[in-house]
Design an enzyme around this catalytic site. Structure first.
Site, PDB file in Angstrom:
ATOM      1  N   LYS A 134       0.857  -1.174   0.000  1.00 41.38           N
ATOM      2  CA  LYS A 134       0.000   0.000   0.000  1.00 41.38           C
ATOM      3  C   LYS A 134       0.897   1.229   0.000  1.00 41.38           C
ATOM      4  CE  LYS A 134      -4.166  -1.906   0.410  1.00 41.38           C
ATOM      5  NZ  LYS A 134      -5.277  -1.661  -0.527  1.00 41.38           N
ATOM      6  N   LYS A 194     -13.125  -7.638  -9.049  1.00 38.74           N
ATOM      7  CA  LYS A 194     -13.704  -7.902  -7.725  1.00 38.74           C
ATOM      8  C   LYS A 194     -15.179  -8.129  -7.952  1.00 38.74           C
ATOM      9  CE  LYS A 194     -10.501  -5.406  -4.736  1.00 38.74           C
ATOM     10  NZ  LYS A 194     -10.296  -4.292  -3.799  1.00 38.74           N
TER      11      LYS A 194
END
Ligand code: OSB
Ligand code: MG
Length: 353
Positions: A163, A262
């Site tokens: 991240k 997703k």
């Protein structure tokens, strides 16, 4: 032909083993809704709604999605005769948005159909048997970064997603990436470069990431196009992609090279398979993204990743990465950097809730 004779919802709530900290949110516990659909013969299919407690990733929430599933979507499906699971998506088409709620019930219907045919879900959707390469996400403060990356490598992961935000230390990241040449590193910015000068993002182009995910906001197609035309690192979109239409927009606006699949964000198997087909024709790379989810959603994702068109390694970590105990049996295990697809019918895992 299957009749959907019953639909049940179960709340699952567990603390994460360690808080998952990103620019968007600090996640310390996770609640999801597990969906069970039943046919007249008593066979069961399982789905999992991946909405979060509050709308920090998409607009949906645990409470709102539970209401929509129970009060809006279930009545549309109950007692209906389906020839194919994609008909569930058609029945839901009068309901706007609420993709994670729709996806959860649709997942359960696809699992049920695969079980009725006695085949693993990966086979039912056209996937290839074998193993899925594992990938893990390392979030959190930069002090622990090297240590967490070493632990991940020691656990067998060969793809690590880091991240990042404008505050990340590009020089430190570059050291980390260059000292582990056998590892494929992805970067996920979760829109955190929004409103920042391009220069700030360009600092991360030299790191050696295989891709940079979602530097800017969902709707910032131009910013993504400009970044893409100035960078060597491929741009990958996650939050921007809610439908096949969004993928077409990305292509038209030249705003990205790669997309994250997703099922929750896209609204279920049916839409996701359309996206896969479109990307295949455009020769666009894809991978399956995680949602800090439990084993039911993960098992569906494994089937999705088994499709030959899905070539990049997704967010596939071991059950015990986030959880002390997962809700499926057996648990999902990473061995030698891979997860073996279950050969049992449907998602191939029993439910423990
Ligand atoms: O941006 O990919 C993301 C988790 C929740 C919401 C959004 C994201 C994530 C992750 C976690 O990165 C991936 C995982 O579950 O392994
Ligand atoms: Mg992401």
């Amino acid at each position: 032909m299957a009749v959907i004779a019953g639909i049940e919802f179960h709340k699952v709530k567990q603390p994460l083993k360690q808080p998952f900290i990103t620019v968007l949110q600090k996640v310390e516990q996770r609640e999801v809704t597990v969906v069970i659909v039943r046919d007249l013969e008593g066979r069961e299919g399982y789905g999992e709604c991946v909405a979060f407690d509050t709308p920090w990733y998409t607009e949906e929430t645990v409470t709102g999605s539970r209401f929509v599933m129970e009060q809006v979507l279930a009545p549309l499906l109950i007692d209906e005769q389906l020839e194919h699971p994609a008909e569930a998506a058609r029945l839901f088409s009068t309901v706007k948005g609420n993709h994670m709620a729709k996806a959860a019930i649709e997942m359960a219907v696809w699992d049920l159909f695969a079980k009725r045919q006695g085949v693993p879900l990966y086979e039912f959707v056209g996937g290839i048997s074998g193993s899925i390469p594992a990938g893990v996400v390392v979030a959190g403060k930069s002090d622990d970064l090297s240590e967490n990356v070493s632990v991940a490598i020691g656990s067998g992961y060969r793809r690590i997603k880091l991240k990042i935000s404008p505050d990340s230390d590009a020089a430190l990241l570059k050291k980390l990436v260059t000292s582990n040449p056998e590892i494929s590193f992805y970067a996920d910015a979760n829109g955190s470069f929004s409103g920042r000068a391009l220069k700030e993002l360009l600092a991360f182009d030299q790191v050696g990431f295989a891709l940079i995910e979602q530097p800017y906001g969902e709707q910032q197609w131009d910013a993504h196009r400009i970044a893409r035309s100035n960078m060597a690192t491929p741009i990958c979109l996650d939050e921007s992609i809610h439908s096949l239409e969004d993928v077409k927009r990305m292509v038209k606006k030249q705003a990205g090279d790669i997309i994250v699949l997703k099922m929750g964000r896209l609204g279920g198997w049916t839409e996701t398979l359309k996206v896969v087909d479109f990307c295949k024709n455009k020769q666009m790379e894809m991978w399956v993204g995680g949602m800090i989810e439990f084993g039911v959603s993960k098992a569906h994702n494994l089937a999705l990743a088994s499709l030959p068109e899905v070539k990049l390694t997704g967010d596939f970590s071991d059950s015990n990465h986030f959880w002390r105990t997962d809700i499926v049996s057996p648990e999902i295990r990473v061995e030698n950097g891979e997860i073996k697809l279950s050969a049992s019918p449907g998602i191939g895992y029993e439910l423990k809730v």
